[in-house]
Design a protein around this motif. Sequence first.
Motif, PDB file in Angstrom:
ATOM      1  N   ARG A   4       0.827  -1.212   0.000  1.00 52.04           N
ATOM      2  CA  ARG A   4       0.000   0.000   0.000  1.00 52.04           C
ATOM      3  C   ARG A   4       0.860   1.261   0.000  1.00 52.04           C
ATOM      4  NH1 ARG A   4      -1.864   2.978   4.223  1.00 52.04           N
ATOM      5  NH2 ARG A   4      -1.268   1.380   5.731  1.00 52.04           N
ATOM      6  N   LEU A   5       2.016   1.223   0.654  1.00 50.06           N
ATOM      7  CA  LEU A   5       2.865   2.406   0.771  1.00 50.06           C
ATOM      8  C   LEU A   5       3.832   2.573  -0.400  1.00 50.06           C
ATOM      9  CD1 LEU A   5       3.746   2.255   4.583  1.00 50.06           C
ATOM     10  CD2 LEU A   5       1.987   3.631   3.462  1.00 50.06           C
ATOM     11  N   THR A   6       4.193   1.468  -1.045  1.00 46.99           N
ATOM     12  CA  THR A   6       5.195   1.536  -2.106  1.00 46.99           C
ATOM     13  C   THR A   6       4.644   1.262  -3.497  1.00 46.99           C
ATOM     14  OG1 THR A   6       5.788  -0.814  -1.904  1.00 46.99           O
ATOM     15  CG2 THR A   6       6.943   0.742  -0.460  1.00 46.99           C
ATOM     16  N   ALA A   7       3.454   0.626  -3.568  1.00 51.18           N
ATOM     17  CA  ALA A   7       2.860   0.212  -4.847  1.00 51.18           C
ATOM     18  C   ALA A   7       3.766  -0.757  -5.600  1.00 51.18           C
ATOM     19  CB  ALA A   7       2.538   1.429  -5.717  1.00 51.18           C
ATOM     20  N   PHE A   8       4.625  -1.461  -4.859  1.00 50.13           N
ATOM     21  CA  PHE A   8       5.530  -2.449  -5.462  1.00 50.13           C
ATOM     22  C   PHE A   8       4.764  -3.759  -5.577  1.00 50.13           C
ATOM     23  CE2 PHE A   8       9.534  -5.142  -5.013  1.00 50.13           C
ATOM     24  CZ  PHE A   8       9.945  -4.906  -6.318  1.00 50.13           C
ATOM     25  N   ALA A   9       4.485  -4.173  -6.825  1.00 48.91           N
ATOM     26  CA  ALA A   9       3.586  -5.299  -7.089  1.00 48.91           C
ATOM     27  C   ALA A   9       3.993  -6.609  -6.415  1.00 48.91           C
ATOM     28  CB  ALA A   9       3.436  -5.503  -8.596  1.00 48.91           C
ATOM     29  N   PRO A  10       5.289  -6.956  -6.336  1.00 51.80           N
ATOM     30  CA  PRO A  10       5.641  -8.217  -5.671  1.00 51.80           C
ATOM     31  C   PRO A  10       5.145  -8.308  -4.229  1.00 51.80           C
ATOM     32  CG  PRO A  10       7.484  -7.473  -6.990  1.00 51.80           C
ATOM     33  CD  PRO A  10       6.457  -6.384  -7.036  1.00 51.80           C
ATOM     34  N   PHE A  11       5.057  -7.172  -3.532  1.00 54.16           N
ATOM     35  CA  PHE A  11       4.507  -7.195  -2.178  1.00 54.16           C
ATOM     36  C   PHE A  11       3.038  -7.635  -2.204  1.00 54.16           C
ATOM     37  CE2 PHE A  11       7.812  -3.904  -0.809  1.00 54.16           C
ATOM     38  CZ  PHE A  11       8.542  -4.825  -0.076  1.00 54.16           C
ATOM     39  N   ALA A  12       2.303  -7.185  -3.211  1.00 57.75           N
ATOM     40  CA  ALA A  12       0.892  -7.571  -3.331  1.00 57.75           C
ATOM     41  C   ALA A  12       0.759  -9.059  -3.588  1.00 57.75           C
ATOM     42  CB  ALA A  12       0.228  -6.768  -4.439  1.00 57.75           C
ATOM     43  N   VAL A  13       1.582  -9.579  -4.492  1.00 55.12           N
ATOM     44  CA  VAL A  13       1.516 -11.010  -4.830  1.00 55.12           C
ATOM     45  C   VAL A  13       1.900 -11.857  -3.629  1.00 55.12           C
ATOM     46  CG1 VAL A  13       2.468 -12.819  -6.301  1.00 55.12           C
ATOM     47  CG2 VAL A  13       1.977 -10.558  -7.270  1.00 55.12           C
ATOM     48  N   PHE A  14       3.025 -11.517  -3.010  1.00 50.01           N
ATOM     49  CA  PHE A  14       3.497 -12.305  -1.885  1.00 50.01           C
ATOM     50  C   PHE A  14       2.541 -12.188  -0.702  1.00 50.01           C
ATOM     51  CE2 PHE A  14       6.747 -13.126   1.550  1.00 50.01           C
ATOM     52  CZ  PHE A  14       6.858 -14.480   1.287  1.00 50.01           C
TER      53      PHE A  14
END
Length: 387
Positions: free
Chosen positions: A337-347
């Motif tokens: 939510r804070l970085t919009a870095f997609a791998p965080f969403a997937v993981f």
Amino acid sequence: MISLTRNKKSALSRHGDSFLGSGHSEMIRQFTPNWFAMTMGTGILFLILLAVPVEIPARRQIAMTIWAVDSTLFCCFAGLFAARFIRFPQTIAPLLDHPVQSMFLGTIPMGLVPIVNGLAIFGPRLFGPTALEAAHLLWWLDAGLALLVACLVPYRMFTKQQHSLEQVTAIWLLPLVAPEVTASSAGVLAPHLPVAAAQLMVATGYILWAISVPLAFSILTIVFLRLALHKLPHRDMAASSWLTLGPIGTGSLGMLVLGQAAPTLFAGTPLAQAAIAARDFGLVVGVLLWGVGIWWLLIATVLTVRYQREGMTFNLGWWGFTFPIGVYASATLTLYRLTAFAPFAVFGTVLALALLGFWLVVVTRTVNGMLRGHLFHAPCLQQPKAA
């Protein structure tokens, strides 16, 4: 040995009959704080359900239902635990002096935190603005209880309990992690409160985090040493492998949410610049702690596979499979939510699915054991066997 095992099973069977029948005194006497781990695991489930970045039909209604069930469970468990202390006050000292059971006192304040967060999320629509006032008061109650447990249990460890390095497991973390779990809740509740109250809560949250996280990492060091010297604990303690992930995930989450709350709350005050620095510092520390958690996550997974091959017998400790992975998933999704870095969403989504799987298995076995009465057993009240 076979005779002792049969006698134990016979005693548990009679205990189950008592639970299902009219006499509940023994069930109350044997009630342990381990049960509050159930409210921890169930509470983190509805919070992750709200956070996961996928479309889920009736997401809020499902989460609200789980929160209501979790709140009911907590009230029931609190009533049973209070009844044990009122009706059987002689059981207090054995609990405090038991080197394992006493650690689970930390699950009480940690089990309350998701309920308090849910009250802030769902309460205003259900009960009006008084819900936020109740959440505010409950948070301070939880903070006091977490600090009490974090001091009382180590004091008993230092003065009464018997420990050895060979017997150390990650359950030592339970009383010490409670303050940082409360600290992470401060960042969730603060935006819903008046500014002055929110400022005090966030400042207290940082103090609670500072009390808890360094102590938790010292315990992680001891656990690593114990594993290297004395190898794995018995398979009955298999779930304790996941407890190491708890303080790491909560520590990361606490830095993230407290840091996000601080700039708005302290804008226009002498602490305005420090609050902005806290936001940036919190993001950096949150990522670093999350990275530390990767190693412990991999180790816990490998050890669980090994334990599974050896054969694991269900006990209430299995709830240790749920909350740690849940808070680590929460930290992961907050980073997305804070970085919009997609791998965080997937993981984070993968971790959420793993949490759901663990929860379904553990809650099914817990309900079955609860109905049979087999789980109402306080080791701290068992008489030592004669030589």
